[in-house]
Design an enzyme around this catalytic site. Structure first.
Site, PDB file in Angstrom:
ATOM      1  N   GLU A 134       0.848  -1.196   0.000  1.00  0.00           N
ATOM      2  CA  GLU A 134       0.000   0.000   0.000  1.00  0.00           C
ATOM      3  C   GLU A 134       0.882   1.244   0.000  1.00  0.00           C
ATOM      4  O   GLU A 134       1.789   1.375   0.831  1.00  0.00           O
ATOM      5  CB  GLU A 134      -0.908  -0.003   1.217  1.00  0.00           C
ATOM      6  CG  GLU A 134      -1.715   1.274   1.431  1.00  0.00           C
ATOM      7  CD  GLU A 134      -2.595   1.626   0.232  1.00  0.00           C
ATOM      8  OE1 GLU A 134      -2.453   2.768  -0.281  1.00  0.00           O
ATOM      9  OE2 GLU A 134      -3.402   0.784  -0.175  1.00  0.00           O
ATOM     10  N   TYR A 155     -25.124   9.982  -4.889  1.00  0.00           N
ATOM     11  CA  TYR A 155     -25.100   9.790  -3.439  1.00  0.00           C
ATOM     12  C   TYR A 155     -23.945  10.501  -2.746  1.00  0.00           C
ATOM     13  O   TYR A 155     -24.103  11.009  -1.627  1.00  0.00           O
ATOM     14  CB  TYR A 155     -25.109   8.294  -3.109  1.00  0.00           C
ATOM     15  CG  TYR A 155     -23.783   7.587  -3.274  1.00  0.00           C
ATOM     16  CD1 TYR A 155     -22.917   7.422  -2.204  1.00  0.00           C
ATOM     17  CD2 TYR A 155     -23.396   7.059  -4.504  1.00  0.00           C
ATOM     18  CE1 TYR A 155     -21.706   6.768  -2.342  1.00  0.00           C
ATOM     19  CE2 TYR A 155     -22.200   6.402  -4.657  1.00  0.00           C
ATOM     20  CZ  TYR A 155     -21.353   6.253  -3.571  1.00  0.00           C
ATOM     21  OH  TYR A 155     -20.148   5.606  -3.723  1.00  0.00           O
ATOM     22  N   HIS A 207     -41.540  -6.439  18.598  1.00  0.00           N
ATOM     23  CA  HIS A 207     -42.355  -5.220  18.675  1.00  0.00           C
ATOM     24  C   HIS A 207     -41.981  -4.460  19.950  1.00  0.00           C
ATOM     25  O   HIS A 207     -41.819  -5.064  21.007  1.00  0.00           O
ATOM     26  CB  HIS A 207     -43.834  -5.590  18.728  1.00  0.00           C
ATOM     27  CG  HIS A 207     -44.739  -4.404  18.946  1.00  0.00           C
ATOM     28  ND1 HIS A 207     -45.043  -3.512  17.937  1.00  0.00           N
ATOM     29  CD2 HIS A 207     -45.386  -3.971  20.068  1.00  0.00           C
ATOM     30  CE1 HIS A 207     -45.859  -2.579  18.420  1.00  0.00           C
ATOM     31  NE2 HIS A 207     -46.075  -2.834  19.702  1.00  0.00           N
ATOM     32  N   ALA A 247     -17.591  -0.769  -0.988  1.00  0.00           N
ATOM     33  CA  ALA A 247     -16.567  -1.409  -0.175  1.00  0.00           C
ATOM     34  C   ALA A 247     -16.920  -2.855   0.142  1.00  0.00           C
ATOM     35  O   ALA A 247     -16.047  -3.744   0.121  1.00  0.00           O
ATOM     36  CB  ALA A 247     -16.362  -0.618   1.119  1.00  0.00           C
ATOM     37  N   ALA A 279       4.075   0.544  -5.559  1.00  0.00           N
ATOM     38  CA  ALA A 279       4.323  -0.629  -6.391  1.00  0.00           C
ATOM     39  C   ALA A 279       4.264  -0.283  -7.870  1.00  0.00           C
ATOM     40  O   ALA A 279       3.375   0.436  -8.319  1.00  0.00           O
ATOM     41  CB  ALA A 279       3.293  -1.703  -6.071  1.00  0.00           C
ATOM     42  N   GLY A 284     -18.864  11.262  -9.852  1.00  0.00           N
ATOM     43  CA  GLY A 284     -18.496   9.861  -9.977  1.00  0.00           C
ATOM     44  C   GLY A 284     -17.044   9.621  -9.649  1.00  0.00           C
ATOM     45  O   GLY A 284     -16.318  10.536  -9.234  1.00  0.00           O
ATOM     46  N   GLY A 296      -6.535   0.776   4.548  1.00  0.00           N
ATOM     47  CA  GLY A 296      -7.947   1.132   4.634  1.00  0.00           C
ATOM     48  C   GLY A 296      -8.501   1.726   3.362  1.00  0.00           C
ATOM     49  O   GLY A 296      -9.713   1.768   3.168  1.00  0.00           O
TER      50      GLY A 296
END
Length: 461
Positions: free
Chosen positions: A35, A185, A440, A318, A118, A270, A40
């Site tokens: 990474e 969204y 309930h 995710a 990488a 987007g 994350g």
């Protein structure tokens, strides 16, 4: 140059990558995960988690303000204020704890975590640039889990007052005037939160309505709440860029060109796959437009090379990436697995929240699916929690009672997404849901009531 070997090399430690590495290590696969940034990925660092922290703070601030005057609960409070810089620091603390936790989980499982950039040399070899001497890693299998990044408009590049969702989650103060380009969204979640914090928010959406991938019945409560928050909405409108003074956003609307004054312009149209800049193109993999093409085992067109998550296209979620990561790990470990999921839940953390699982209602008259809906205003728990807006809707085949989809819009419905997805994964029928005893008073009773209504046995509607 130092050379290392492993059975599985994962490029990217986002939700898909780190889950893949952990699951592979659990199955005794010699695994390395690389990474360049923090573990994350987008979700944990500049996406899902920090945006939900901001939304929560905005909701709490709005609720505190609601107690300034007369209210039905009889609660009185003084005028609240918000220090956004302190809110952002709180959010950053959560992110730091979670990213540290991910790194710990990778190590605990037995995978090796490498922090570095990488570059793919070939289908089995990757060069890692990090502090000190570069390392060459040779692997039997490679997983591309590099994620995505905010999509930039060529006529409205990021910089100055034009920001992406990443910068929007770290603003030092609430913008006086915020213009959001895109009413999907991501834009809605951030824009509505900023409106609650006191920003004058305007949306510019190229489509004829908000959240165009969903039907109007489902999105209508969100549109209503936007109006209540004083949000201005321009539909079928296209941003053209900044004016000559770089001060206003020029927008082409059905009524002609307008200019919108803004302190900050959030572009949320987007996300694009992170598939260039690290040698992936040298492999000559099959592509699906800008995305890496995969089969039902997440395998690419090159043997031993897999791809998961956002880099493979929609839905960019995710939890999809996590499921794919686990799948690939088990395949590399020798298990016979393939992608056979019936449904992937999608959640919009707008106000109210919106959940979609499976098939939406047929709107063109084709097909045999029918729908049954139950409103939260008829649910006792929703009323006592002041959450009586919205509904739960079941889409089903009337011949077999098979549930084809479940959707909901309302406060807190995100927490019901797992129940919806399980119903579809288990191939539940209306009778299965209707005959399941629901506690309930709970919000979940609305799912049972919707199923009962579909059977013609409605009790409370």
């Amino acid at each position: 140059m130092k050379t290392e070997t492993c059975k599985l090399l994962v490029l990217g430690a986002g939700p898909g990558g780190y889950v893949c590495a952990i699951r592979a290590a659990q199955l005794s696969v010699d695994t390395v995960v690389v990474e360049a940034e923090k573990p994350g990925g987008t979700c944990l660092n500049v996406g899902c988690i920090p945006s939900k922290a901001l939304i929560h703070a905005a909701d709490e601030f709005t609720r505190a303000r609601s107690f300034e005057g007369e209210n039905e609960l009889g609660i009185r409070g003084s005028a609240p204020t918000i220090d956004l810089a302190r809110t952002v620091a709180w959010k950053d603390g959560i992110v730091k704890r979670l990213t540290g936790g991910v790194a710990g989980l990778i190590g605990k499982a037995g995978a090796r975590y490498v922090n570095g950039f990488a570059t793919i040399v070939d289908g089995k070899t990757v060069r890692i640039e990090m502090d000190g001497e570069p390392v060459l890693i040779r692997a039997e299998n490679v997983v591309v889990a590099t994620g995505s990044k905010p999509l930039e408009l060529p006529f409205l590049p990021f910089g100055g007052k034009v920001i992406s969702s990443t910068q929007a989650l770290s603003l030092p103060e609430v913008p006086g005037r915020l213009v959001v380009v895109g009413a999907g969204y991501i834009g809605l979640e951030i824009g509505m939160a900023m409106a609650k914090l006191g920003s004058a928010v305007t949306f510019v959406e190229a489509g004829p309505r908000i959240l165009p991938q969903y039907d109007e019945e489902l999105t209508r409560p969100v549109r209503k709440r936007m109006a209540e928050l004083g949000i201005t909405l321009h539909l079928s409108a296209r941003a053209q860029g900044l004016d000559a003074d770089d001060d206003r956003l020029v927008v082409d609307t059905p009524d002609g060109k307008i200019e919108l004054a803004a302190d900050t312009i959030l572009v949320a149209v987007g996300r694009a796959p992170a598939s260039v800049g690290f040698g992936l193109e040298s492999l000559g993999l099959g592509m699906d437009g800008p995305f890496v093409a995969i089969d039902d085992r997440c395998a690419t067109t090159m043997r031993g090379v897999f791809a998961i998550g956002d880099v493979t296209g929609d839905p960019m979620l995710a939890h999809r990436a996590m499921a794919q990561g686990s799948l690939v790990a088990e395949i590399v470990a020798g298990q016979d697995r393939c992608w056979d999921k019936r449904a992937i839940p999608a959640v919009c953390f707008t106000d109210p929240e919106l959940v979609v699982v499976g098939q939406l209602p047929v709107t063109d008259g084709a097909g045999n699916a029918k729908t049954a809906a139950f409103p939260f205003q008829a649910n006792g728990r929703a009323m006592t929690m002041e959450r009586a807006g919205g509904f739960v809707r079941v889409v089903f085949d009337p011949r077999t009672e098979l549930v084809l989809g479940i959707q909901a819009v309302g406060a807190g419905v995100a927490e019901m997404a797992g129940q919806f997805a399980m119903a579809l994964e288990m191939a539940a029928t209306l009778t299965d849901i209707a005959e399941t005893i629901h506690a309930h008073p709970t919000l979940g009773e609305t799912v049972q009531e919707a199923a009962l209504k579909g059977l013609g046995r409605a009790l409370h509607a």
